[in-house]
Scaffold this active site. Structure first.
Site, mmCIF file in Angstrom:
data_model
loop_
_atom_site.group_PDB
_atom_site.id
_atom_site.type_symbol
_atom_site.label_atom_id
_atom_site.label_comp_id
_atom_site.label_asym_id
_atom_site.label_seq_id
_atom_site.Cartn_x
_atom_site.Cartn_y
_atom_site.Cartn_z
ATOM 1 N N GLU A 157 -20.675 -9.591 31.606
ATOM 2 C CA GLU A 157 -19.418 -9.913 31.700
ATOM 3 C C GLU A 157 -18.384 -10.413 32.946
ATOM 4 O O GLU A 157 -19.309 -10.382 34.096
ATOM 5 C CB GLU A 157 -18.734 -8.515 31.034
ATOM 6 C CG GLU A 157 -18.406 -7.578 32.612
ATOM 7 C CD GLU A 157 -17.789 -6.185 32.404
ATOM 8 O OE1 GLU A 157 -17.400 -5.396 33.085
ATOM 9 O OE2 GLU A 157 -18.422 -5.555 30.731
ATOM 10 N N HIS B 153 -20.385 2.782 32.830
ATOM 11 C CA HIS B 153 -20.213 3.572 31.301
ATOM 12 C C HIS B 153 -21.247 4.508 31.166
ATOM 13 O O HIS B 153 -22.424 4.322 30.430
ATOM 14 C CB HIS B 153 -21.040 2.405 30.351
ATOM 15 C CG HIS B 153 -20.541 1.583 30.574
ATOM 16 N ND1 HIS B 153 -20.580 -0.672 30.198
ATOM 17 C CD2 HIS B 153 -18.756 1.196 30.930
ATOM 18 C CE1 HIS B 153 -19.439 -0.848 30.742
ATOM 19 N NE2 HIS B 153 -18.823 -0.724 30.605
ATOM 20 N N ASN C 100 -19.716 -3.298 26.267
ATOM 21 C CA ASN C 100 -19.254 -2.109 26.890
ATOM 22 C C ASN C 100 -18.647 -0.702 26.011
ATOM 23 O O ASN C 100 -18.317 -2.043 24.778
ATOM 24 C CB ASN C 100 -17.549 -2.371 27.002
ATOM 25 C CG ASN C 100 -17.472 -3.867 28.099
ATOM 26 O OD1 ASN C 100 -18.416 -4.421 27.240
ATOM 27 N ND2 ASN C 100 -17.244 -4.130 29.095
HETATM 28 P P1 FDA Z 1 -13.703 9.945 29.235
HETATM 29 O O1 FDA Z 1 -14.389 9.947 30.068
HETATM 30 O O2 FDA Z 1 -13.157 8.781 28.588
HETATM 31 O O3 FDA Z 1 -12.924 11.085 28.612
HETATM 32 C C1 FDA Z 1 -12.935 12.395 29.503
HETATM 33 C C2 FDA Z 1 -11.274 13.467 29.562
HETATM 34 O O4 FDA Z 1 -11.816 14.462 29.777
HETATM 35 C C3 FDA Z 1 -11.218 12.998 30.984
HETATM 36 O O5 FDA Z 1 -9.738 13.084 30.815
HETATM 37 C C4 FDA Z 1 -11.796 13.998 31.195
HETATM 38 O O6 FDA Z 1 -10.946 14.241 32.955
HETATM 39 C C5 FDA Z 1 -11.491 14.946 30.554
HETATM 40 N N1 FDA Z 1 -12.562 16.547 31.029
HETATM 41 C C6 FDA Z 1 -14.062 16.125 31.586
HETATM 42 N N2 FDA Z 1 -14.208 17.575 31.441
HETATM 43 C C7 FDA Z 1 -13.539 18.490 31.174
HETATM 44 C C8 FDA Z 1 -13.853 19.974 31.485
HETATM 45 N N3 FDA Z 1 -14.439 20.449 31.763
HETATM 46 N N4 FDA Z 1 -12.046 19.997 31.198
HETATM 47 C C9 FDA Z 1 -11.073 19.903 30.542
HETATM 48 N N5 FDA Z 1 -11.406 18.020 31.209
HETATM 49 C C10 FDA Z 1 -12.264 17.930 31.149
HETATM 50 N N6 FDA Z 1 -15.877 0.746 28.291
HETATM 51 C C11 FDA Z 1 -14.419 -0.344 27.999
HETATM 52 O O7 FDA Z 1 -15.318 -0.564 25.892
HETATM 53 N N7 FDA Z 1 -14.150 -1.589 28.524
HETATM 54 C C12 FDA Z 1 -13.976 -1.781 29.695
HETATM 55 O O8 FDA Z 1 -13.180 -2.510 29.968
HETATM 56 C C13 FDA Z 1 -14.469 -0.069 30.385
HETATM 57 N N8 FDA Z 1 -13.530 -0.441 31.939
HETATM 58 C C14 FDA Z 1 -14.174 0.566 32.432
HETATM 59 C C15 FDA Z 1 -14.034 0.490 33.749
HETATM 60 C C16 FDA Z 1 -14.057 1.653 34.836
HETATM 61 C C17 FDA Z 1 -13.188 1.794 36.147
HETATM 62 C C18 FDA Z 1 -14.038 3.118 34.248
HETATM 63 C C19 FDA Z 1 -14.451 4.013 34.911
HETATM 64 C C20 FDA Z 1 -15.173 3.006 32.946
HETATM 65 C C21 FDA Z 1 -14.853 1.905 31.424
HETATM 66 N N9 FDA Z 1 -15.411 1.668 30.555
HETATM 67 C C22 FDA Z 1 -14.743 1.076 30.034
HETATM 68 C C23 FDA Z 1 -15.445 2.781 29.980
HETATM 69 C C24 FDA Z 1 -14.971 3.904 29.567
HETATM 70 O O9 FDA Z 1 -14.019 4.403 30.152
HETATM 71 C C25 FDA Z 1 -15.441 4.566 28.638
HETATM 72 O O10 FDA Z 1 -16.801 4.550 28.076
HETATM 73 C C26 FDA Z 1 -14.880 5.924 28.276
HETATM 74 O O11 FDA Z 1 -13.410 6.643 28.646
HETATM 75 C C27 FDA Z 1 -15.726 6.898 27.517
HETATM 76 O O12 FDA Z 1 -14.887 8.093 27.037
HETATM 77 P P2 FDA Z 1 -14.805 9.011 25.978
HETATM 78 O O13 FDA Z 1 -14.299 9.789 24.914
HETATM 79 O O14 FDA Z 1 -16.181 9.627 26.476
HETATM 80 O O15 FDA Z 1 -14.505 10.231 27.807
#
Ligand code: FDA
Length: 503
Positions: free
Chosen positions: A356, A442, A480
């Site tokens: 990208e 990711h 992504n």
């Molecule tokens: P996700 O990580 O979204 O959510 C997990 C949540 O659970 C968090 O809020 C966390 O705090 C909480 N949590 C974890 N453990 C816990 C516990 N023990 N107790 C309570 N709460 C807890 N993807 C994409 O498709 N396009 C894009 O453009 C981007 N760009 C991008 C930029 C940046 C900077 C990042 C960091 C990531 C991306 N991504 C992305 C990746 C994308 O954001 C990611 O794949 C998803 O958010 C993952 O979704 P999940 O549902 O797996 O968990």
């Protein structure tokens, strides 16, 4: 401690968690979501909820005294990162031995901090990664459902061709075309109608004001505006914030018992709570969910968990790199933070890469073309319980990252050669680093679908225990990942609500 009972509990509030909560709420099942981060709805003293990448403050990062942005330097100057005070900020960088993982913290998880690229994977690669999932059903039902619920939209091509804010993408496209490579528009959850108003000066700037990895104050259709708003609208869902689930066990009556630490803004544990539920949905993301389950198995609170819990983790082949352009190939001082285009060389079976075209919005012309390459790195690693810390270790090695870099290098050597350009070596901290392959946006895997769970995310060894997040994806999806995570969660919920929750 008091026990808070609910029929269903959802851990986390990212993509997988938000889908679970909405569908449970719509089915009339009272549900508590438990999220360790904040609810991001209160403006700071500057009137804004989130801070920008140009001027980060305590809101930027999860309990840090200095920001840890992926781009560490610029012209070898440490100009990117800034001192901040400790606070439950929105972006976390979780450091394992050879791999840093960026994740969002707060109601909405990764949707608060991500770049909004909403990409449906190639059907053939999805089928390769999920051989037991009915791909026709995914592409006929669940991917369209996810895209529509997430509010995915595409940039107006004529505006894209004319606006200064995407000059950086057009230059990279030209260089790809000079190399004989194909580029493709990437859909987004950022509202492009809003972005056009930003450019016209009729709306407050967000993507055009260097807001992205520390949150967007406008334009971004994060989960709190889509799935989670709808979940709360059912009247059956509540979200408890600033509570981190630490332990999961099962009572003799079959109910799940959770222990959660509630923290304050200083990170101090102010209360330890007990929850109990019949149905438990884990949506803490690849890191959060896998850590909970590895700990539960290895400390014996859920001893029947499968041996494959913790395995099958990968960084989606992520590698970041920059190229230095010729002086006449300006990328523009003004750059939107939302990428809209990728170089698609996935069909090149000798070296599949989807790169990208990323912005580097500094407000100055810098002649840098930046990329986040997603490579088909086949390497995988395992999380193991660390009894000394109570956390998990990740067995990923630097040699495994080098596989991603080597694949990115093959593609970008071609691009440099066709355009007589070179790499930028001043962007990623230590001297002369070309490829940043020691971090990922990711994180994928850890509780892989069909291995640690059945074919629908039901965790092996237990009933009424589900995984709905990125831990289901086996380390790579070629694009992504959040659209895939959302669509798989929709598929899980459709099945579970029919088969498992009959009264
Ligand atoms: P996700 O990580 O979204 O959510 C997990 C949540 O659970 C968090 O809020 C966390 O705090 C909480 N949590 C974890 N453990 C816990 C516990 N023990 N107790 C309570 N709460 C807890 N993807 C994409 O498709 N396009 C894009 O453009 C981007 N760009 C991008 C930029 C940046 C900077 C990042 C960091 C990531 C991306 N991504 C992305 C990746 C994308 O954001 C990611 O794949 C998803 O958010 C993952 O979704 P999940 O549902 O797996 O968990």
């Amino acid at each position: 401690a008091a026990v808070d009972n609910a029929p269903a509990i959802v851990v986390g509030s990212g993509y997988g968690a938000a889908v679970a909560a909405l569908r449970l709420g719509q089915a009339g099942i009272r549900t508590i979501m438990i999220e360790m981060g904040r609810l991001w709805n209160t403006p700071g003293s500057d009137g804004k909820v989130f801070c920008s990448t140009a001027n980060p403050d305590q809101r930027s990062m999860w309990f840090r005294t200095r920001t840890e942005a992926p781009l560490a330097t610029f012209l070898w100057l440490d100009v990117v990162n800034k001192d901040i005070s400790l606070y439950p900020g929105v972006l976390d960088r979780v450091r394992f031995a050879n791999m840093s993982v960026f994740v969002g913290r707060g109601v909405g998880g990764g949707s608060l901090v991500n770049g909004c690229m909403a990409v449906t994977p190639l059907k053939s690669y999805f089928a390769e990664q999920f051989p037991t999932v009915d791909a026709d059903e995914m592409y006929g039902t669940y991917f369209p459902r996810a895209n529509s619920m997430l509010g995915v939209n595409t940039v107006d091509p004529s505006w894209f061709e004319s606006t200064e804010w995407y000059r950086f993408s057009r230059i990279s496209r030209k260089h790809a075309q000079n190399t004989g490579l194909k580029t493709t528009f990437v859909p987004s959850t950022y509202d492009f109608a809003y972005m056009q108003k930003e450019a016209a000066g009729t709306a407050t700037r967000s993507a055009l004001a260097q807001e992205v990895i520390y949150g967007n104050n406008h334009g971004k259709k994060s989960l709190d505006k889509t799935y989670l708003a709808a979940a709360l609208g059912t009247g059956n869902v509540t979200i408890n914030t600033m509570e981190r689930v630490r332990a999961v066990s099962r009572a003799s009556d079959g109910r799940y018992v959770l222990t959660a630490d509630r923290i304050n803004d200083a990170g101090t544990v102010v209360e330890t709570k007990q929850y109990s539920c019949t149905y438990l949905f884990l949506g803490g993301g690849s890191l959060g969910t896998t850590e909970l389950l590895v700990r539960a198995r290895d400390t014996g609170t859920l001893p029947a968990l499968d041996a494959s819990v913790g395995a099958g983790w990968g960084p989606n082949g992520n590698t970041m790199l920059g190229r230095a352009n010729h002086l006449w190939d300006t990328v523009g001082a003004n750059q939107s933070t939302m990428p809209v285009m990728g170089i698609d060389d996935w069909a090149n079976t000798a070296n599949p890469v989807f790169a990208e075209i990323a912005p580097l919005p500094t407000g100055l012309e810098h002649w840098v073309s930046l990329y986040l390459a997603i490579t088909k790195n086949p390497q995988r690693a395992t999380f193991t319980y660390n009894s000394a810390t109570g956390g998990v270790n990740l067995g990923w090695t630097a040699a495994q990252s080098a596989v991603s870099s080597a694949m990115a290098k093959k593609l970008f050597d071609r691009i440099n050669s066709a355009n007589t350009t070179i790499y930028r070596t001043d962007l990623f901290g230590s001297a002369n680093r070309t490829f940043a392959d020691d971090f990922t946006y990711h994180p994928l895997g850890g509780c892989v679908l069909g291995r640690a769970t059945d074919n629908y995310g039901r965790v092996k060894g237990y009933s009424k225990l589900y995984v709905t997040d990125g831990s289901l994806v086996p380390g790579s999806i070629g694009v992504n990942p959040f659209v895939t995570i959302t669509a798989l969660a929709e598929r899980t919920m459709a099945r579970v609500l029919v088969e498992d929750t009959a009264p």
